[in-house]
Design an enzyme around this catalytic site. Structure first.
Site, PDB file in Angstrom:
ATOM      1  N   GLU A  98      -1.763  -2.052  -3.116  1.00  0.00           N
ATOM      2  CA  GLU A  98      -2.953  -1.507  -2.444  1.00  0.00           C
ATOM      3  C   GLU A  98      -3.061  -2.084  -1.041  1.00  0.00           C
ATOM      4  O   GLU A  98      -3.375  -1.372  -0.079  1.00  0.00           O
ATOM      5  CB  GLU A  98      -4.230  -1.833  -3.236  1.00  0.00           C
ATOM      6  CG  GLU A  98      -4.234  -1.354  -4.678  1.00  0.00           C
ATOM      7  CD  GLU A  98      -4.410   0.151  -4.838  1.00  0.00           C
ATOM      8  OE1 GLU A  98      -4.377   0.887  -3.824  1.00  0.00           O
ATOM      9  OE2 GLU A  98      -4.561   0.593  -5.986  1.00  0.00           O
ATOM     10  N   GLU A 129      -8.540   1.516   0.109  1.00  0.00           N
ATOM     11  CA  GLU A 129      -7.510   0.565  -0.340  1.00  0.00           C
ATOM     12  C   GLU A 129      -8.118  -0.832  -0.481  1.00  0.00           C
ATOM     13  O   GLU A 129      -7.743  -1.602  -1.375  1.00  0.00           O
ATOM     14  CB  GLU A 129      -6.307   0.535   0.602  1.00  0.00           C
ATOM     15  CG  GLU A 129      -5.566   1.866   0.750  1.00  0.00           C
ATOM     16  CD  GLU A 129      -5.202   2.550  -0.560  1.00  0.00           C
ATOM     17  OE1 GLU A 129      -5.198   1.886  -1.601  1.00  0.00           O
ATOM     18  OE2 GLU A 129      -4.945   3.763  -0.545  1.00  0.00           O
ATOM     19  N   HIS A 132      -9.853  -0.830  -3.759  1.00  0.00           N
ATOM     20  CA  HIS A 132      -8.878  -0.947  -4.855  1.00  0.00           C
ATOM     21  C   HIS A 132      -8.379  -2.382  -4.989  1.00  0.00           C
ATOM     22  O   HIS A 132      -8.271  -2.906  -6.097  1.00  0.00           O
ATOM     23  CB  HIS A 132      -7.688  -0.002  -4.629  1.00  0.00           C
ATOM     24  CG  HIS A 132      -8.087   1.445  -4.591  1.00  0.00           C
ATOM     25  ND1 HIS A 132      -7.233   2.448  -4.197  1.00  0.00           N
ATOM     26  CD2 HIS A 132      -9.261   2.052  -4.895  1.00  0.00           C
ATOM     27  CE1 HIS A 132      -7.873   3.617  -4.266  1.00  0.00           C
ATOM     28  NE2 HIS A 132      -9.108   3.397  -4.677  1.00  0.00           N
ATOM     29  N   TYR A 138     -11.438  -8.346  -9.125  1.00  0.00           N
ATOM     30  CA  TYR A 138     -12.515  -8.319 -10.127  1.00  0.00           C
ATOM     31  C   TYR A 138     -11.926  -8.327 -11.547  1.00  0.00           C
ATOM     32  O   TYR A 138     -12.409  -9.035 -12.426  1.00  0.00           O
ATOM     33  CB  TYR A 138     -13.380  -7.087  -9.866  1.00  0.00           C
ATOM     34  CG  TYR A 138     -14.476  -6.829 -10.861  1.00  0.00           C
ATOM     35  CD1 TYR A 138     -15.525  -7.737 -11.033  1.00  0.00           C
ATOM     36  CD2 TYR A 138     -14.484  -5.653 -11.617  1.00  0.00           C
ATOM     37  CE1 TYR A 138     -16.541  -7.476 -11.936  1.00  0.00           C
ATOM     38  CE2 TYR A 138     -15.502  -5.386 -12.527  1.00  0.00           C
ATOM     39  CZ  TYR A 138     -16.529  -6.298 -12.691  1.00  0.00           C
ATOM     40  OH  TYR A 138     -17.526  -6.037 -13.584  1.00  0.00           O
ATOM     41  N   GLU A 201       2.305   6.223  -3.033  1.00  0.00           N
ATOM     42  CA  GLU A 201       1.035   6.575  -3.689  1.00  0.00           C
ATOM     43  C   GLU A 201       1.209   7.788  -4.611  1.00  0.00           C
ATOM     44  O   GLU A 201       0.579   7.876  -5.654  1.00  0.00           O
ATOM     45  CB  GLU A 201      -0.042   6.893  -2.647  1.00  0.00           C
ATOM     46  CG  GLU A 201      -0.435   5.721  -1.792  1.00  0.00           C
ATOM     47  CD  GLU A 201      -1.649   6.041  -0.928  1.00  0.00           C
ATOM     48  OE1 GLU A 201      -1.471   6.743   0.090  1.00  0.00           O
ATOM     49  OE2 GLU A 201      -2.748   5.596  -1.265  1.00  0.00           O
ATOM     50  N   GLU A 235      -6.705   8.224  -5.138  1.00  0.00           N
ATOM     51  CA  GLU A 235      -5.296   8.425  -4.745  1.00  0.00           C
ATOM     52  C   GLU A 235      -4.987   9.908  -4.561  1.00  0.00           C
ATOM     53  O   GLU A 235      -4.211  10.272  -3.677  1.00  0.00           O
ATOM     54  CB  GLU A 235      -4.319   7.804  -5.753  1.00  0.00           C
ATOM     55  CG  GLU A 235      -4.408   6.291  -5.940  1.00  0.00           C
ATOM     56  CD  GLU A 235      -4.289   5.469  -4.664  1.00  0.00           C
ATOM     57  OE1 GLU A 235      -3.843   5.985  -3.624  1.00  0.00           O
ATOM     58  OE2 GLU A 235      -4.672   4.287  -4.697  1.00  0.00           O
ATOM     59  N   HIS A 238      -5.811  10.623  -1.172  1.00  0.00           N
ATOM     60  CA  HIS A 238      -4.893   9.976  -0.216  1.00  0.00           C
ATOM     61  C   HIS A 238      -3.588  10.762  -0.108  1.00  0.00           C
ATOM     62  O   HIS A 238      -3.038  10.942   0.969  1.00  0.00           O
ATOM     63  CB  HIS A 238      -4.578   8.539  -0.660  1.00  0.00           C
ATOM     64  CG  HIS A 238      -5.803   7.688  -0.772  1.00  0.00           C
ATOM     65  ND1 HIS A 238      -5.791   6.437  -1.345  1.00  0.00           N
ATOM     66  CD2 HIS A 238      -7.082   7.913  -0.386  1.00  0.00           C
ATOM     67  CE1 HIS A 238      -7.017   5.934  -1.308  1.00  0.00           C
ATOM     68  NE2 HIS A 238      -7.819   6.808  -0.731  1.00  0.00           N
TER      69      HIS A 238
HETATM   70 MN    MN Z   1      -4.293   4.972  -1.859  1.00  0.00          MN
HETATM   71 FE    FE Z   2      -5.180   2.686  -3.591  1.00  0.00          FE
END
Ligand code: MN
Ligand code: FE
Length: 361
Positions: A98, A129, A132, A138, A201, A235, A238
Site C-alpha cells: 500500500e 493508500e 489502507h 490497526y 493493484e 482498489e 484505483h
Molecule cells: Mn490502491
Molecule cells: Fe490500496
C-alpha cells in the site's frame, strides 16, 4: 469574445478566447504549467466523477470492530496454522504494498501529469493508500502481532521481496525532471501506469484478496474481512483511474502505441502473474483450509486477462472462466464490470484505441 463587468468606477474584461485556449492546453502530460490549479472547465470529466465516487466510499479502520478477530486469533483450537499464516502473509505483503503504491503516485504519477482534475483524483488515490496502510497498522495492533515480524517479511519472504522489487524498480527512475517530450520517456510513464494499475493493484493484489475473503466467508476474521472488502472497493476505483489515465495518455500520444510496446506490456503482465503464482504458493503451502493454490493461480490468470483486455491488449488465456464465481459476487465484480463496460463505450467515441470492441470485453 470579451465579457465586460462594470462595477463602481471599474471595468473588468474577461477574454473567453484566452480561457478556451488555456482549456485546450489541458493534457495528461506536457499540458499547460499552472500554479493556480485550474480545475474548471473540466476536460477529464471521468476523473472528477471518480474522485467523487472515491470520496463517497470513505471509511476509517477504527470503525471496524476487531473483537471477534482477536478471540479467534488467540484461541488455538479455532484456527489452523495455515489460516493464521494467510493473515500473516496478508498483513506482511500489504503493509509494504500500500505504501509503495501511494509513494509512486505522489513522487511519479501526480508529479508528471499536468491536468488539475487528474491531480485531484490522484491526490485522493494517494490518501486512500494511506488509509489502507493505516488499516494494516490497526489489524497488527488489534491482534498483537509483533510489528518487527511484519517488517521482516518484506525482506525475508522471498516471494514478497520479489513482488516489491518488481514494482519499485519501475518507479525509482521516473522521479522528477523526466523530459516527457521524448517518446522513450512517455513510454516509461505509460509502462509505470500500466504496471501499478493493472499488474500490481489490478492483479497482484487479488491472490490475497481472494484468500482473505474466503476466510471471511467461513466467518473467520470478520473484521479483517470487512476491511479487505472496503479496500477492494477502493482498489476497483484505483484500477479504473489508472486504466483511464493509461488510455488517454496513449490516445494523446499515439506514437508510443507500437507493436513492440504492446508486446513489452504483455510481457510485463506475464512476469507479474509468475511472481503472483509463486507468492500464492507461499500463502497456501498446504490445501488444508478448503482453499487450493491451483485454483487461486487460475483465478490470477483470469484476472490478468481482464486487465489486459481493459487497456486494449491481447489476453493470455482466451475463454478462461472465473474459477470462483462466488468471489465475483462477494467483491461485486459484476457491478464493477458494468460500470467499466459503460465507460469503455463512452470513452471509445473519441478514442483512437477503438480496436477494443464491446463484444471483446
Ligand atoms: Mn490502491
Ligand atoms: Fe490500496
Amino acid at each position: 469574445m470579451d465579457k465586460k463587468y462594470e462595477i463602481g468606477g471599474k471595468v473588468f474584461v474577461l477574454d473567453e478566447d484566452k480561457a478556451v485556449e488555456a482549456y485546450n492546453q489541458k493534457k495528461v502530460i506536457n499540458g499547460r504549467e499552472t500554479m493556480t490549479f485550474n480545475l474548471l472547465p473540466l476536460k477529464y470529466q471521468w476523473a472528477y466523477d471518480l474522485y467523487r465516487k472515491m470520496k463517497a466510499n470513505h471509511w476509517e479502520p477504527e470503525d471496524v470492530p476487531m473483537q471477534k478477530d482477536l478471540e479467534q486469533w488467540k484461541n488455538q483450537s479455532e484456527l489452523s496454522d495455515s489460516e493464521r499464516w494467510i493473515i500473516m502473509m496478508g498483513i506482511g505483503y500489504f503493509s509494504a504494498a500500500e505504501g509503495i503504491v501511494g509513494d509512486n503516485i505522489q513522487h511519479v504519477v501526480r508529479e508528471l501529469v499536468t491536468a488539475p482534475e487528474l491531480k485531484l483524483a490522484l491526490g485522493r488515490h494517494a490518501h486512500e493508500e494511506n488509509i489502507h496502510a493505516d488499516s494494516l497498522l490497526y489489524m497488527i495492533s488489534s491482534l498483537g502481532i509483533n510489528p518487527h515480524e511484519c517488517e521482516a517479511m518484506f525482506e525475508q519472504i522471498e516471494t514478497i521481496r520479489r513482488k516489491n522489487e518488481f514494482v519499485t524498480s519501475a518507479s525509482k527512475n521516473l522521479r522528477r525532471d523526466l523530459d516527457l517530450t521524448k517518446t522513450e520517456n512517455k513510454k516509461e510513464l505509460a509502462k509505470n501506469i500500466f504496471l501499478f494499475g493493472q499488474c500490481m493493484e489490478g492483479t497482484q493484489f487479488y491472490g490475497l484478496f481472494g484468500m482473505i475473503l474466503s476466510l471471511a466467508r467461513q466467518n473467520k476474521f470478520p473484521g479483517i474481512g470487512q476491511m479487505f472488502r472496503y479496500t477492494l472497493r477502493d482498489e476497483s476505483n484505483h484500477i479504473e483511474l489508472f486504466r483511464n489515465l493509461f488510455r488517454v495518455l496513449v490516445d494523446e500520444n499515439p506514437e508510443i502505441w507500437t507493436t513492440d510496446f504492446k508486446e513489452e506490456l504483455v510481457a510485463l503482465m506475464k512476469e507479474a502473474v509468475i511472481l503472483e503464482k509463486e507468492f500464492i504458493r507461499d500463502c497456501l503451502p498446504v490445501s488444508s483450509v478448503g482453499l487450493s493454490a491451483d485454483e487461486f493461480c487460475t483465478y490470477i490468470d483470469y484476472i490478468a486477462d481482464r486487465r489486459l483486455n481493459g487497456v486494449g491488449l491481447d489476453v493470455l488465456h482466451p475463454g478462461l472462466e472465473n474459477p470462483f464465481p462466488w468471489l465475483a459476487e462477494t467483491i461485486d465484480v459484476k457491478k464493477e464490470q458494468n460500470f467499466f463496460e459503460g465507460r469503455v463505450t463512452e470513452y471509445q467515441k473519441s478514442s483512437s484505441l477503438a480496436e477494443v470492441s464491446d463484444d471483446e470485453l
